[in-house]
Design a protein around this motif. Structure first.
Motif, PDB file in Angstrom:
ATOM      1  N   ARG A  57      21.767 -30.613  10.929  1.00 47.02           N
ATOM      2  CA  ARG A  57      21.633 -31.603  10.103  1.00 47.02           C
ATOM      3  C   ARG A  57      21.993 -33.207  10.375  1.00 47.02           C
ATOM      4  O   ARG A  57      21.493 -33.881   9.919  1.00 47.02           O
ATOM      5  CB  ARG A  57      22.386 -31.183   8.906  1.00 47.02           C
ATOM      6  CG  ARG A  57      21.578 -29.849   8.307  1.00 47.02           C
ATOM      7  CD  ARG A  57      22.135 -29.448   6.620  1.00 47.02           C
ATOM      8  NE  ARG A  57      23.549 -29.257   6.864  1.00 47.02           N
ATOM      9  CZ  ARG A  57      24.284 -28.076   6.935  1.00 47.02           C
ATOM     10  NH1 ARG A  57      23.494 -27.070   6.925  1.00 47.02           N
ATOM     11  NH2 ARG A  57      25.571 -27.790   6.898  1.00 47.02           N
ATOM     12  N   ALA A  58      23.144 -33.045  11.012  1.00 46.36           N
ATOM     13  CA  ALA A  58      24.022 -34.337  11.140  1.00 46.36           C
ATOM     14  C   ALA A  58      23.105 -35.184  12.226  1.00 46.36           C
ATOM     15  O   ALA A  58      22.994 -36.518  11.948  1.00 46.36           O
ATOM     16  CB  ALA A  58      25.471 -34.007  12.058  1.00 46.36           C
ATOM     17  N   LEU A  59      22.278 -34.766  12.885  1.00 47.74           N
ATOM     18  CA  LEU A  59      21.459 -35.229  13.917  1.00 47.74           C
ATOM     19  C   LEU A  59      19.881 -35.546  13.686  1.00 47.74           C
ATOM     20  O   LEU A  59      19.178 -35.800  14.569  1.00 47.74           O
ATOM     21  CB  LEU A  59      21.690 -34.671  15.624  1.00 47.74           C
ATOM     22  CG  LEU A  59      23.024 -34.773  16.065  1.00 47.74           C
ATOM     23  CD1 LEU A  59      23.197 -34.175  17.444  1.00 47.74           C
ATOM     24  CD2 LEU A  59      23.378 -36.236  16.329  1.00 47.74           C
ATOM     25  N   GLY A  60      19.689 -35.189  12.563  1.00 50.28           N
ATOM     26  CA  GLY A  60      18.518 -35.461  11.888  1.00 50.28           C
ATOM     27  C   GLY A  60      17.336 -34.457  12.486  1.00 50.28           C
ATOM     28  O   GLY A  60      16.366 -35.019  12.545  1.00 50.28           O
ATOM     29  N   ALA A  61      17.743 -33.042  12.655  1.00 52.45           N
ATOM     30  CA  ALA A  61      16.635 -32.313  13.295  1.00 52.45           C
ATOM     31  C   ALA A  61      15.486 -32.143  11.963  1.00 52.45           C
ATOM     32  O   ALA A  61      16.147 -31.876  11.181  1.00 52.45           O
ATOM     33  CB  ALA A  61      17.014 -30.930  13.865  1.00 52.45           C
ATOM     34  N   ALA A  62      14.266 -31.745  12.555  1.00 55.20           N
ATOM     35  CA  ALA A  62      13.306 -31.705  11.517  1.00 55.20           C
ATOM     36  C   ALA A  62      13.450 -30.328  10.880  1.00 55.20           C
ATOM     37  O   ALA A  62      13.187 -30.169   9.528  1.00 55.20           O
ATOM     38  CB  ALA A  62      11.712 -31.636  12.138  1.00 55.20           C
ATOM     39  N   ASP A  63      13.807 -29.081  11.521  1.00 52.59           N
ATOM     40  CA  ASP A  63      14.349 -27.922  11.127  1.00 52.59           C
ATOM     41  C   ASP A  63      15.164 -27.299  12.041  1.00 52.59           C
ATOM     42  O   ASP A  63      15.356 -27.945  13.161  1.00 52.59           O
ATOM     43  CB  ASP A  63      12.907 -27.107  10.735  1.00 52.59           C
ATOM     44  CG  ASP A  63      12.217 -26.588  12.030  1.00 52.59           C
ATOM     45  OD1 ASP A  63      12.558 -27.033  13.146  1.00 52.59           O
ATOM     46  OD2 ASP A  63      11.174 -25.895  11.623  1.00 52.59           O
ATOM     47  N   HIS A  64      15.579 -26.064  11.628  1.00 58.62           N
ATOM     48  CA  HIS A  64      16.445 -25.553  12.601  1.00 58.62           C
ATOM     49  C   HIS A  64      16.279 -23.888  12.178  1.00 58.62           C
ATOM     50  O   HIS A  64      16.525 -23.496  11.156  1.00 58.62           O
ATOM     51  CB  HIS A  64      18.134 -25.921  12.309  1.00 58.62           C
ATOM     52  CG  HIS A  64      19.131 -24.960  13.094  1.00 58.62           C
ATOM     53  ND1 HIS A  64      20.294 -24.303  12.355  1.00 58.62           N
ATOM     54  CD2 HIS A  64      19.098 -24.560  14.334  1.00 58.62           C
ATOM     55  CE1 HIS A  64      20.853 -23.912  13.469  1.00 58.62           C
ATOM     56  NE2 HIS A  64      20.155 -24.027  14.313  1.00 58.62           N
ATOM     57  N   ARG A  65      16.062 -23.290  13.399  1.00 56.88           N
ATOM     58  CA  ARG A  65      15.915 -21.683  13.122  1.00 56.88           C
ATOM     59  C   ARG A  65      16.825 -20.989  13.852  1.00 56.88           C
ATOM     60  O   ARG A  65      17.269 -21.439  15.148  1.00 56.88           O
ATOM     61  CB  ARG A  65      14.376 -21.521  13.571  1.00 56.88           C
ATOM     62  CG  ARG A  65      13.323 -22.083  12.810  1.00 56.88           C
ATOM     63  CD  ARG A  65      12.067 -21.576  13.050  1.00 56.88           C
ATOM     64  NE  ARG A  65      10.943 -22.068  12.326  1.00 56.88           N
ATOM     65  CZ  ARG A  65       9.848 -21.515  11.995  1.00 56.88           C
ATOM     66  NH1 ARG A  65       9.338 -20.381  12.627  1.00 56.88           N
ATOM     67  NH2 ARG A  65       8.888 -22.323  11.252  1.00 56.88           N
ATOM     68  N   VAL A  66      17.288 -20.102  13.504  1.00 56.20           N
ATOM     69  CA  VAL A  66      18.212 -18.919  14.233  1.00 56.20           C
ATOM     70  C   VAL A  66      17.303 -17.731  14.241  1.00 56.20           C
ATOM     71  O   VAL A  66      16.941 -17.102  13.423  1.00 56.20           O
ATOM     72  CB  VAL A  66      19.563 -18.661  13.493  1.00 56.20           C
ATOM     73  CG1 VAL A  66      20.374 -17.861  14.102  1.00 56.20           C
ATOM     74  CG2 VAL A  66      20.222 -20.096  13.224  1.00 56.20           C
ATOM     75  N   VAL A  67      17.284 -17.031  15.434  1.00 61.42           N
ATOM     76  CA  VAL A  67      16.583 -15.905  15.790  1.00 61.42           C
ATOM     77  C   VAL A  67      17.628 -14.939  16.450  1.00 61.42           C
ATOM     78  O   VAL A  67      18.574 -15.476  17.102  1.00 61.42           O
ATOM     79  CB  VAL A  67      15.501 -16.021  16.661  1.00 61.42           C
ATOM     80  CG1 VAL A  67      14.317 -16.944  16.038  1.00 61.42           C
ATOM     81  CG2 VAL A  67      15.542 -16.559  17.821  1.00 61.42           C
ATOM     82  N   ARG A  68      17.358 -13.719  16.147  1.00 61.45           N
ATOM     83  CA  ARG A  68      18.395 -12.704  16.835  1.00 61.45           C
ATOM     84  C   ARG A  68      17.781 -11.835  17.874  1.00 61.45           C
ATOM     85  O   ARG A  68      16.672 -11.336  17.459  1.00 61.45           O
ATOM     86  CB  ARG A  68      18.744 -11.789  15.665  1.00 61.45           C
ATOM     87  CG  ARG A  68      19.949 -10.491  16.113  1.00 61.45           C
ATOM     88  CD  ARG A  68      20.430  -9.903  14.734  1.00 61.45           C
ATOM     89  NE  ARG A  68      21.350  -8.921  15.391  1.00 61.45           N
ATOM     90  CZ  ARG A  68      22.734  -9.089  15.668  1.00 61.45           C
ATOM     91  NH1 ARG A  68      23.177 -10.303  15.522  1.00 61.45           N
ATOM     92  NH2 ARG A  68      23.455  -8.239  16.141  1.00 61.45           N
ATOM     93  N   VAL A  69      18.429 -11.931  19.000  1.00 60.39           N
ATOM     94  CA  VAL A  69      17.890 -11.080  20.136  1.00 60.39           C
ATOM     95  C   VAL A  69      19.262 -10.355  20.766  1.00 60.39           C
ATOM     96  O   VAL A  69      19.977 -11.105  21.342  1.00 60.39           O
ATOM     97  CB  VAL A  69      17.351 -11.773  21.358  1.00 60.39           C
ATOM     98  CG1 VAL A  69      17.036 -10.910  22.309  1.00 60.39           C
ATOM     99  CG2 VAL A  69      15.943 -12.313  20.559  1.00 60.39           C
ATOM    100  N   ASP A  70      19.579  -9.092  20.393  1.00 61.43           N
ATOM    101  CA  ASP A  70      21.009  -8.492  20.617  1.00 61.43           C
ATOM    102  C   ASP A  70      21.136  -8.133  22.127  1.00 61.43           C
ATOM    103  O   ASP A  70      20.822  -7.080  22.277  1.00 61.43           O
ATOM    104  CB  ASP A  70      21.236  -7.370  19.727  1.00 61.43           C
ATOM    105  CG  ASP A  70      22.469  -6.821  19.629  1.00 61.43           C
ATOM    106  OD1 ASP A  70      23.499  -7.645  20.339  1.00 61.43           O
ATOM    107  OD2 ASP A  70      22.954  -5.851  18.859  1.00 61.43           O
ATOM    108  N   LEU A  71      21.750  -9.134  22.596  1.00 62.62           N
ATOM    109  CA  LEU A  71      21.959  -8.733  24.210  1.00 62.62           C
ATOM    110  C   LEU A  71      23.126  -8.129  24.368  1.00 62.62           C
ATOM    111  O   LEU A  71      23.576  -7.543  25.501  1.00 62.62           O
ATOM    112  CB  LEU A  71      22.193 -10.205  25.158  1.00 62.62           C
ATOM    113  CG  LEU A  71      20.739 -11.108  24.909  1.00 62.62           C
ATOM    114  CD1 LEU A  71      21.194 -12.252  25.931  1.00 62.62           C
ATOM    115  CD2 LEU A  71      19.530 -10.390  25.601  1.00 62.62           C
TER     116      LEU A  71
END
Length: 257
Positions: A57-71
């Motif tokens: 948010r602070a650096l102005g990203a158009a969006d931010h996604r979090v995906v899960r891959v359980d290593l």
């Protein structure tokens, strides 16, 4: 009135740490519309994911996604297996030799594969990651040879590559020292107070003793920039403990196959 041309898109792997946050700022400065991607891979320092959201948010990203891959299902690393202790208070000589137990098997390969998929989906032709081949704690998947090899893979493994639009993998920090990275990020307005580099934080504060903390503290000290990190045992923002000596690696050694 003519419409303004849309900026090209780039996917940026964002962990919430110092290097990846600087990389996000660099990609924006390069003129890209940035799409931040974070991965919950079962890391013990999951507090970095909350930091990543704030940094995006602070650096102005158009969006931010979090995906899960359980290593953590595989373990094999102090970062994904609670039974393996995170090394603390290691001397420079120890950090300069061998691959530490904080190495997560195939992590950057997995993360880049996810970034590749995301890039193809949104029509991006560029992927940024904040790997570093100098102050990098010995990880084999932070070397220039790895980045070049993955870029070759992207050319033959994707629809975009086969159709003549190969994805480019950018590693703008790969030949910079930690101090140089911090000076660059400071110039670009990276909010380092929001970042978390620690492998073993305690109640949201950096331990100050793991390899990542040692390299971070040394970087701020050498850059001549006040360290805004909240370390365990320190009461105020901006306190700067004395950095322990950590020698710079010769790039020729880090680029070995």
């Amino acid at each position: 009135m003519a419409k303004r041309a849309r900026r090209p898109r780039a996917v940026v792997l964002l962990s919430g740490g110092l290097d990846s946050s600087t990389c996000l700022a660099v990609s924006a400065d390069d003129g890209f519309e940035t799409h931040a991607l974070s991965v919950n891979y079962g890391q013990r320092h999951q507090g970095e994911l909350a930091r990543a959201r704030r940094i995006a948010r602070a650096l102005g990203a158009a969006d931010h996604r979090v995906v899960r891959v359980d290593l953590s299902a595989f373990g094999g690393s102090a970062l994904t297996d609670e039974a393996i202790a995170v090394p603390k208070d290691r001397p420079a000589s120890a950090m300069a030799s061998g691959i530490p137990v904080t190495y997560v098997p195939a992590r950057n390969t997995v993360l880049l594969a996810l970034a590749l998929a995301h890039a193809e989906t949104i029509g991006a032709e560029d992927v940024y990651l904040g790997v570093n081949a100098i102050d990098y704690s010995g990880y084999p998947d932070c070397r220039p040879a790895f980045v070049r090899a993955f870029e070759r893979l992207a050319r033959v493994a994707t629809k975009a590559g086969v159709e003549g639009k190969p994805l480019r993998i950018h590693a703008p920090l790969i030949r910079l020292s930690k101090a140089a990275i911090i000076r660059l990020g400071t110039k670009l307005g990276v909010p380092y107070r929001l970042t978390l580099s620690c492998y073993d934080p305690v109640h949201g504060r950096a331990c100050g003793r793991c390899d990542a903390c040692e390299l971070r503290r040394k970087g701020f000290a050498e850059a001549g920039v006040p360290d805004p990190t909240l370390y365990v045992g320190l009461k105020r923002l901006g306190s700067r403990p004395r950095a322990r000596g950590v020698g710079r690696r010769a790039l020729a050694l880090t680029d070995r196959k």
